[in-house]
Scaffold this active site. Structure first.
Site, PDB file in Angstrom:
ATOM      1  N   GLU A 354       0.844  -1.201   0.000  1.00  0.00           N
ATOM      2  CA  GLU A 354       0.000   0.000   0.000  1.00  0.00           C
ATOM      3  C   GLU A 354       0.881   1.254   0.000  1.00  0.00           C
ATOM      4  O   GLU A 354       0.500   2.297  -0.521  1.00  0.00           O
ATOM      5  CB  GLU A 354      -0.961   0.005   1.196  1.00  0.00           C
ATOM      6  N   HIS A 385       5.912 -26.788   3.488  1.00  0.00           N
ATOM      7  CA  HIS A 385       5.026 -27.856   3.009  1.00  0.00           C
ATOM      8  C   HIS A 385       3.985 -27.320   2.033  1.00  0.00           C
ATOM      9  O   HIS A 385       2.975 -27.965   1.781  1.00  0.00           O
ATOM     10  CB  HIS A 385       4.333 -28.515   4.199  1.00  0.00           C
ATOM     11  N   LYS A 504     -13.909   1.844  -4.110  1.00  0.00           N
ATOM     12  CA  LYS A 504     -14.933   2.164  -3.091  1.00  0.00           C
ATOM     13  C   LYS A 504     -16.113   2.885  -3.738  1.00  0.00           C
ATOM     14  O   LYS A 504     -17.271   2.610  -3.432  1.00  0.00           O
ATOM     15  CB  LYS A 504     -14.332   3.047  -1.991  1.00  0.00           C
TER      16      LYS A 504
HETATM   17  O1  F6P Z   1      -8.851   1.672   2.146  1.00  0.00           O
HETATM   18  C1  F6P Z   1      -7.533   1.619   2.594  1.00  0.00           C
HETATM   19  C2  F6P Z   1      -7.436   2.134   4.005  1.00  0.00           C
HETATM   20  O2  F6P Z   1      -7.670   3.500   4.018  1.00  0.00           O
HETATM   21  C3  F6P Z   1      -6.096   1.811   4.661  1.00  0.00           C
HETATM   22  O3  F6P Z   1      -5.106   2.682   4.296  1.00  0.00           O
HETATM   23  C4  F6P Z   1      -6.459   1.848   6.109  1.00  0.00           C
HETATM   24  O4  F6P Z   1      -5.510   1.246   6.927  1.00  0.00           O
HETATM   25  C5  F6P Z   1      -7.788   1.123   6.066  1.00  0.00           C
HETATM   26  O5  F6P Z   1      -8.385   1.515   4.851  1.00  0.00           O
HETATM   27  C6  F6P Z   1      -8.722   1.403   7.206  1.00  0.00           C
HETATM   28  O6  F6P Z   1      -9.025   2.771   7.290  1.00  0.00           O
HETATM   29  P1  F6P Z   1      -9.686   3.381   8.575  1.00  0.00           P
HETATM   30  O7  F6P Z   1      -8.770   3.190   9.717  1.00  0.00           O
HETATM   31  O8  F6P Z   1      -9.916   4.824   8.248  1.00  0.00           O
HETATM   32  O9  F6P Z   1     -10.985   2.657   8.799  1.00  0.00           O
END
Ligand code: F6P
Length: 549
Positions: A354, A385, A504
């Protein structure tokens, strides 16, 4: 020297080194000696990398030409290193001593760090003493952390890794981590939990992540149905919110006094050191949590002040750059020889991919060299394994991290001690065989092709004196700084993650079509799948109606 000159000098050098096999390189004792480096309780052995001492010299020139020293200072000083989001990345401040001064937006950030730690301490003390009670007056004994990505992987990994450093508590606490959006993990645990003594930690930096909020809503409904009590009381007794956006947690209904806050300048995947680490502090106590921070701080200091030729995160980053950009190796396996580190591979998948899975530079130009490789892993002996076949005889070149504690089970039974020795032997056997191939046995040349081992797979061995909160903190900080160093050299931003956003938006559009049982204006393949899904759901509805009538 310019960066282009440094890259060119390395390319020339690669032409000489590429053809060298590790079975030749490992004959040189002086070379082996010069490629071992230690900080505190962690030794990194680079001797099974396909490098010679000159390689490090030229890589260090690349680091210098990339102004790495200046960039390290910028990170620690709180400069805007995350350009696309215009903010610093100050995870190092989370483990800095109280006397440190780091100004950002007119405040010393260390004040808010210690404010949050103090609040965390209060909550931990209350729960450990059995004073945090559920709706029926019973003390809390089960902690369910609901989060995803950085709000899940770090605390989950650390709680497993450090379980034997569990703090003494009034009641034994059980810890459960729930992340999956589809509710499968939560549905399974809710079946056997007692709502009266369960506390949910809703952990989300943004407090908008649908995965976490959906699991939170299911937990809330479960508590409500089980207790028949009013929502406000349940929120007060059974939910803690950890976030960087308090307004959102308020909106969700978590009372202010049940919230822990951290700053926007803590990246999600760098947040286990912040209030997101609450489950860790609950598990190992505040003393253990502070040791974890101290270990990370010690690695911070080492990274900031040690010359490149002895600087562990820098050397690790440079070695991998060598593999990726000069030896054309684009797969990286994380192989801990200790079951306590079972979640380390998943944690590093997020931290590395990421952060550095990017293909445009800080100024928006396409990169001209490859960046983050594909990274995955598994507890080493189990992976032996499973996928080691590919490491030994496949067509893919893979660089490996072998991670093992030298000492374990000092106060345990002889059989457990023996199991540790088994793990040690297997770890050394694998890195040796991957490096040397069938050179380790006599007359290998007479074996049939399917029994030959080419070797020459590079690896780094991470030897920890032992696994404890301090050493574990140092290990994770080592990886964080490695990732930053690589980002500097590739000139990419390791602190944003725009790549995850478009999916998203698409999911929201598709959810509408799924809720309304209609096909939308999507591509043909998606529309066809929607039609199938709607038809199957309708068929099931009719069938259910049939059986109930
Ligand atoms: O969608 C990726 C992300 O933003 C990550 O970078 C982050 O760790 C995760 O989602 C959770 O985000 P949040 O802590 O804002 O729920």
């Amino acid at each position: 020297m310019t960066t282009e000159n440094a890259w060119r000098r390395l390319s020339e050098h690669a032409e000489e080194v590429k053809s060298l096999h590790l079975k030749e390189l490992l004959k040189d004792e002086a070379r082996i000696d010069s490629l071992k480096h230690r900080h505190d309780h962690l030794l990194l052995d680079f001797s099974k990398q396909r490098i010679v001492p000159e390689t490090f010299k030229r890589l260090a020139q690349l680091a210098e030409a990339s102004d790495l020293t200046k960039h390290i200072e910028r990170l620690f000083e709180g400069d805007i290193v995350n350009q696309s989001e215009q903010r610093p990345a100050l995870h190092t401040a989370l483990r800095a001593p109280k006397s440190t001064q780091i100004e950002y937006e007119g405040r010393n950030v260390i004040d808010e760090v210690y404010e949050s730690l103090g609040r965390m301490d209060e909550i931990v003390t209350q729960i450990h003493a059995g004073q945090w009670r559920g709706f029926s007056g019973e003390p809390i004994t089960t902690i369910v952390n609901i989060g995803v990505g950085g709000s899940d992987l770090g605390p989950m990994m650390a709680c497993k890794a450090l379980a034997e450093f569990r703090a003494p508590t009034e009641q034994k606490l059980e810890f459960i981590f729930v992340s999956s959006m589809d509710g499968s993990q939560l549905a399974e645990v809710l079946d056997h939990l007692n709502p009266a003594n369960t506390l949910f930690i809703l952990a989300s930096k943004s407090f908008t992540t649908i995965d976490t909020l959906a699991n939170g809503a299911t937990a809330r409904e479960w508590l409500c149905n089980a207790s028949g009590l009013d929502d406000a009381l349940l929120m007060k007794r059974h939910f803690i919110g950890v976030t960087a956006v308090p307004d959102k947690a308020n909106e969700w209904g978590i009372p202010c006094e049940n919230q822990l806050h951290f700053a926007q300048w803590v990246g999600g995947r760098y947040s286990l050191w912040s209030a997101i680490g609450l489950p860790i502090a609950l598990k190992i106590g505040m003393t253990g949590f502070r040791q974890l921070l101290d270990g990370a701080h010690s690695m911070d200091q080492h990274f900031r002040h040690t010359p490149f030729e002895r600087n562990l995160p820098v050397l690790l980053a440079l070695t991998e750059i060598w593999n990726i950009n000069f030896l054309d190796i684009h797969a990286h396996a994380i192989l801990p020889y200790d079951g306590r580190l079972a979640h380390l591979p998943a944690y590093l998948e997020q931290l590395e991919m990421e952060s550095n899975g990017k293909s445009v530079t800080q100024s928006g130009e396409p990169v001209t060299r490859r960046t983050c490789p594909v990274l995955w892993g598994e507890v080493g002996p189990n992976a032996q394994h499973a996928f080691y076949q590919l490491l030994h005889q496949g067509t893919e070149r893979v660089m490996c991290d072998f991670i093992l504690p030298a000492r374990r089970y000092d106060d345990h039974s002889d059989e457990l001690k023996k199991q540790h020795r088994l793990a040690l032997a297997n770890c050394l056997a694998q890195s040796r065989t991957l490096a040397l191939g069938d050179d380790v046995i006599k007359h290998a040349e007479n074996a049939p092709a399917h029994k030959r081992y080419p070797g020459n797979q590079p690896s780094t061995t991470f030897l920890l004196d032992e696994l404890n909160p301090y050493n574990f903190g140092a290990l994770i900080a080592l990886y964080e700084h490695k990732v930053y160093t690589q980002a500097v050299i590739w000139n990419i931003n390791p602190f944003d993650q725009w790549g995850v956003e478009l999916g998203k938006v698409m999911a929201n559009e598709l959810l509408e079509s799924i809720e309304n049982q209609e096909t939308g204006n999507f591509d043909g393949a998606t529309n066809a799948l929607l039609t199938e899904i709607h038809a199957l759901n309708q068929f099931c509805q009719y069938k259910d109606q049939d059986t109930t009538s």
